[in-house]
Design a protein around this motif. Structure first.
Motif, PDB file in Angstrom:
ATOM      1  N   LEU A   1      29.087  32.586  37.264  1.00 16.94           N
ATOM      2  CA  LEU A   1      28.749  31.179  37.131  1.00 16.94           C
ATOM      3  C   LEU A   1      27.314  31.047  36.633  1.00 16.94           C
ATOM      4  CD1 LEU A   1      30.226  29.836  40.493  1.00 16.94           C
ATOM      5  CD2 LEU A   1      31.307  29.813  38.224  1.00 16.94           C
ATOM      6  N   GLU A   2      27.035  29.999  35.845  1.00 17.47           N
ATOM      7  CA  GLU A   2      25.713  29.831  35.245  1.00 17.47           C
ATOM      8  C   GLU A   2      25.152  28.438  35.512  1.00 17.47           C
ATOM      9  OE1 GLU A   2      23.468  31.451  33.190  1.00 17.47           O
ATOM     10  OE2 GLU A   2      24.458  33.407  33.172  1.00 17.47           O
ATOM     11  N   HIS A   3      23.953  28.365  36.078  1.00 23.35           N
ATOM     12  CA  HIS A   3      23.177  27.132  36.106  1.00 23.35           C
ATOM     13  C   HIS A   3      21.727  27.511  36.394  1.00 23.35           C
ATOM     14  CE1 HIS A   3      23.108  27.337  40.528  1.00 23.35           C
ATOM     15  NE2 HIS A   3      22.085  26.481  40.460  1.00 23.35           N
ATOM     16  N   GLN A   4      20.804  26.590  36.135  1.00 20.83           N
ATOM     17  CA  GLN A   4      19.395  26.828  36.426  1.00 20.83           C
ATOM     18  C   GLN A   4      18.659  25.497  36.493  1.00 20.83           C
ATOM     19  OE1 GLN A   4      17.907  28.771  32.550  1.00 20.83           O
ATOM     20  NE2 GLN A   4      16.411  27.122  32.917  1.00 20.83           N
ATOM     21  N   GLN A   5      17.511  25.491  37.188  1.00 19.52           N
ATOM     22  CA  GLN A   5      16.660  24.311  37.158  1.00 19.52           C
ATOM     23  C   GLN A   5      15.953  24.265  35.804  1.00 19.52           C
ATOM     24  OE1 GLN A   5      14.017  25.003  40.449  1.00 19.52           O
ATOM     25  NE2 GLN A   5      12.610  26.261  39.269  1.00 19.52           N
ATOM     26  N   PRO A   6      15.693  23.067  35.292  1.00 21.86           N
ATOM     27  CA  PRO A   6      15.084  22.967  33.972  1.00 21.86           C
ATOM     28  C   PRO A   6      13.640  23.448  33.963  1.00 21.86           C
ATOM     29  CG  PRO A   6      15.240  20.809  34.996  1.00 21.86           C
ATOM     30  CD  PRO A   6      15.989  21.755  35.879  1.00 21.86           C
ATOM     31  N   MET A   7      13.207  23.904  32.825  1.00 27.64           N
ATOM     32  CA  MET A   7      11.829  24.345  32.645  1.00 27.64           C
ATOM     33  C   MET A   7      10.893  23.137  32.657  1.00 27.64           C
ATOM     34  SD  MET A   7      10.367  26.446  29.356  1.00 27.64           S
ATOM     35  CE  MET A   7       8.628  26.781  29.080  1.00 27.64           C
ATOM     36  N   PRO A   8       9.775  23.201  33.398  1.00 29.25           N
ATOM     37  CA  PRO A   8       8.830  22.077  33.408  1.00 29.25           C
ATOM     38  C   PRO A   8       8.082  21.969  32.084  1.00 29.25           C
ATOM     39  CG  PRO A   8       7.924  23.924  34.610  1.00 29.25           C
ATOM     40  CD  PRO A   8       9.336  24.307  34.260  1.00 29.25           C
ATOM     41  N   ASP A   9       7.484  20.810  31.854  1.00 29.59           N
ATOM     42  CA  ASP A   9       6.695  20.615  30.638  1.00 29.59           C
ATOM     43  C   ASP A   9       5.464  21.514  30.664  1.00 29.59           C
ATOM     44  OD1 ASP A   9       8.439  18.682  29.729  1.00 29.59           O
ATOM     45  OD2 ASP A   9       7.331  17.037  30.665  1.00 29.59           O
ATOM     46  N   ALA A  10       5.108  22.020  29.517  1.00 24.11           N
ATOM     47  CA  ALA A  10       3.906  22.846  29.377  1.00 24.11           C
ATOM     48  C   ALA A  10       3.519  22.853  27.906  1.00 24.11           C
ATOM     49  CB  ALA A  10       4.147  24.266  29.868  1.00 24.11           C
ATOM     50  N   PRO A  11       2.232  22.889  27.601  1.00 25.80           N
ATOM     51  CA  PRO A  11       1.799  22.914  26.211  1.00 25.80           C
ATOM     52  C   PRO A  11       2.123  24.243  25.534  1.00 25.80           C
ATOM     53  CG  PRO A  11      -0.071  23.218  27.662  1.00 25.80           C
ATOM     54  CD  PRO A  11       1.099  22.881  28.535  1.00 25.80           C
ATOM     55  N   ASP A  12       2.116  24.246  24.228  1.00 26.14           N
ATOM     56  CA  ASP A  12       2.318  25.454  23.441  1.00 26.14           C
ATOM     57  C   ASP A  12       1.215  26.459  23.798  1.00 26.14           C
ATOM     58  OD1 ASP A  12       2.321  27.433  21.440  1.00 26.14           O
ATOM     59  OD2 ASP A  12       3.007  26.035  19.914  1.00 26.14           O
ATOM     60  N   PRO A  13       1.577  27.687  24.176  1.00 23.70           N
ATOM     61  CA  PRO A  13       0.531  28.650  24.567  1.00 23.70           C
ATOM     62  C   PRO A  13      -0.473  28.938  23.456  1.00 23.70           C
ATOM     63  CG  PRO A  13       2.665  29.735  24.296  1.00 23.70           C
ATOM     64  CD  PRO A  13       2.925  28.280  24.272  1.00 23.70           C
ATOM     65  N   GLU A  14      -0.038  28.820  22.210  1.00 19.74           N
ATOM     66  CA  GLU A  14      -0.944  29.118  21.096  1.00 19.74           C
ATOM     67  C   GLU A  14      -2.073  28.090  20.994  1.00 19.74           C
ATOM     68  OE1 GLU A  14      -0.848  31.818  19.528  1.00 19.74           O
ATOM     69  OE2 GLU A  14       1.181  32.604  19.810  1.00 19.74           O
TER      70      GLU A  14
ATOM     71  N   ASP B   1       6.809  41.079  26.052  1.00 15.49           N
ATOM     72  CA  ASP B   1       5.908  40.944  24.911  1.00 15.49           C
ATOM     73  C   ASP B   1       6.125  39.624  24.166  1.00 15.49           C
ATOM     74  OD1 ASP B   1       8.361  41.562  23.815  1.00 15.49           O
ATOM     75  OD2 ASP B   1       7.660  43.277  22.637  1.00 15.49           O
ATOM     76  N   GLU B   2       6.891  38.719  24.769  1.00 13.51           N
ATOM     77  CA  GLU B   2       7.048  37.359  24.250  1.00 13.51           C
ATOM     78  C   GLU B   2       6.601  36.387  25.344  1.00 13.51           C
ATOM     79  OE1 GLU B   2      11.115  37.008  23.068  1.00 13.51           O
ATOM     80  OE2 GLU B   2      10.889  38.369  21.350  1.00 13.51           O
ATOM     81  N   TRP B   3       6.183  35.195  24.942  1.00 19.43           N
ATOM     82  CA  TRP B   3       5.580  34.254  25.881  1.00 19.43           C
ATOM     83  C   TRP B   3       6.495  33.926  27.052  1.00 19.43           C
ATOM     84  CZ3 TRP B   3       0.698  33.861  26.056  1.00 19.43           C
ATOM     85  CH2 TRP B   3      -0.107  33.832  24.913  1.00 19.43           C
ATOM     86  N   LEU B   4       5.908  33.976  28.262  1.00 19.39           N
ATOM     87  CA  LEU B   4       6.596  33.599  29.492  1.00 19.39           C
ATOM     88  C   LEU B   4       5.725  32.595  30.241  1.00 19.39           C
ATOM     89  CD1 LEU B   4       7.666  37.189  30.605  1.00 19.39           C
ATOM     90  CD2 LEU B   4       9.221  35.401  29.784  1.00 19.39           C
ATOM     91  N   LEU B   5       6.336  31.512  30.718  1.00 19.09           N
ATOM     92  CA  LEU B   5       5.611  30.490  31.482  1.00 19.09           C
ATOM     93  C   LEU B   5       5.740  30.788  32.965  1.00 19.09           C
ATOM     94  CD1 LEU B   5       4.053  27.774  31.593  1.00 19.09           C
ATOM     95  CD2 LEU B   5       6.295  26.661  31.824  1.00 19.09           C
ATOM     96  N   TYR B   6       4.598  30.937  33.633  1.00 17.28           N
ATOM     97  CA  TYR B   6       4.542  31.230  35.069  1.00 17.28           C
ATOM     98  C   TYR B   6       4.154  29.939  35.780  1.00 17.28           C
ATOM     99  CZ  TYR B   6       3.750  34.610  38.933  1.00 17.28           C
ATOM    100  OH  TYR B   6       3.826  35.348  40.095  1.00 17.28           O
ATOM    101  N   ASP B   7       5.144  29.255  36.342  1.00 12.74           N
ATOM    102  CA  ASP B   7       4.954  27.970  37.010  1.00 12.74           C
ATOM    103  C   ASP B   7       4.878  28.220  38.513  1.00 12.74           C
ATOM    104  OD1 ASP B   7       4.963  24.974  36.818  1.00 12.74           O
ATOM    105  OD2 ASP B   7       6.726  25.222  38.081  1.00 12.74           O
ATOM    106  N   GLN B   8       3.688  27.995  39.119  1.00 13.24           N
ATOM    107  CA  GLN B   8       3.409  28.420  40.482  1.00 13.24           C
ATOM    108  C   GLN B   8       3.041  27.226  41.373  1.00 13.24           C
ATOM    109  OE1 GLN B   8       0.730  32.233  39.425  1.00 13.24           O
ATOM    110  NE2 GLN B   8       0.548  30.506  38.037  1.00 13.24           N
ATOM    111  N   GLN B   9       3.469  27.268  42.626  1.00 11.70           N
ATOM    112  CA  GLN B   9       3.119  26.225  43.569  1.00 11.70           C
ATOM    113  C   GLN B   9       3.065  26.806  44.984  1.00 11.70           C
ATOM    114  OE1 GLN B   9       6.177  23.179  44.027  1.00 11.70           O
ATOM    115  NE2 GLN B   9       7.707  24.594  43.218  1.00 11.70           N
TER     116      GLN B   9
END
Length: 295
Positions: free
Chosen positions: A115-128, A250-258
């Protein structure tokens, strides 16, 4: 590939000294103990080298028991707990000077559909669009208790391109307490390829980075700058990760921490790591020692 990244890959390329025994070295640390992410990543490498190649790591649970000595090698002993039809379990103990400094349990699974589901990715600016560490850290050298910390941080993190989305604790502390949430983008400082380009290596590299900033959200909640500013004494106590979907370090990963809580001299950090196209790749939880120095 950068020289620093090659050095990190060499660090993770453990020496096999017996069937289930491996030895690793350490890089100079910013603080006078082995970086926790290094020990966790090396322990996962040791576990993975005793597991069939068709089984990927899906979780790890670990305890940091004693400070590691950066000047001494670390011996990793792997206990082959279970080899089942779908899952493989390993236990790893890291030893220095005759004493365990770290304990890890890791589980590996043969791929299967589900089965597949996930919470959506939060907003974040372009890392570049965000400043690199080389651009950001020197601007704030005056905030550190020892300005040489900037050079040591840059050296310790040279293998990783880590970019803060919001202000790090040592900057935000000047404004007082804020929302206990922090975001960073990260990727290795160079591309991986050839014979070394295997899923386990990407998982171990993400494990390495996961210990760099996870406690930041705790500091933000209290307007504290952290150990480098001198207003907090901290250390990782335990660490857990779940690897949900394939990713590349080696590709961009967003680390969303709380941080949902801190009490009793400890703080809890929770995080989700997303690929740039919005897939939830990893969940992370860590409890850390967070003490206010006595005056």
């Amino acid at each position: 590939m950068s020289e620093a990244l090659q050095g990190l890959l060499d660090l993770l390329d453990l020496e096999r000294i017996e069937e289930n025994i491996f030895r690793g070295d350490s890089h100079p640390a910013v603080i006078p103990r082995v970086f926790g992410g290094q020990v966790a990543a090396q322990a996962l490498v040791a576990a993975g080298r005793t597991v069939p190649a068709d089984r990927g790591a899906h979780s790890l649970h670990a305890y940091f028991l004693r400070p590691g000595d950066p000047g001494a090698p670390i011996v990793y002993t792997v206990d082959r707990i279970r080899d089942g039809r779908s899952f493989t379990t390993r236990r790893v103990v890291a030893v220095q000077h005759g004493q365990p400094i770290f304990h890890l349990s890791a589980s590996f699974q043969a791929y299967e559909e589900g089965l597949e589901h996930q919470q959506p990715m939060p907003d974040a600016p372009d890392p570049e669009t965000l400043p690199t560490a080389d651009e950001m850290l020197p601007r704030h050298a005056h905030l550190f208790s020892d300005p040489s910390v900037v050079d040591r941080l840059l050296e310790a993190r040279a293998a990783v391109d880590l970019r803060y989305v919001s202000e790090p604790p040592f900057v935000a502390a000047e404004k007082g307490p804020s929302e206990p949430r922090s975001q960073v983008w990260f990727r290795t400082n160079g591309k991986l390829g050839g014979a070394i380009d295997e899923p386990l290596l990407h998982v171990c590299l993400a494990t390495y980075v996961s210990d760099m900033t996870l406690l930041d959200s705790i500091l933000l909640a209290h307007g504290r700058g952290g150990w480098a500013v001198g207003d907090v004494v901290g250390a990782s106590l335990d660490h857990a990760m779940w690897f949900h979907r394939p990713f590349r370090a080696d590709e961009w990963l967003l680390y969303d921490q709380q941080s949902p809580s801190s009490s009793g001299g400890r703080g809890l950090g929770q995080a989700s790591i997303y690929t740039a196209d919005g897939k939830l790749a990893i969940s992370v939880v860590q409890e850390g020692l967070v003490r206010v120095p006595r005056s």
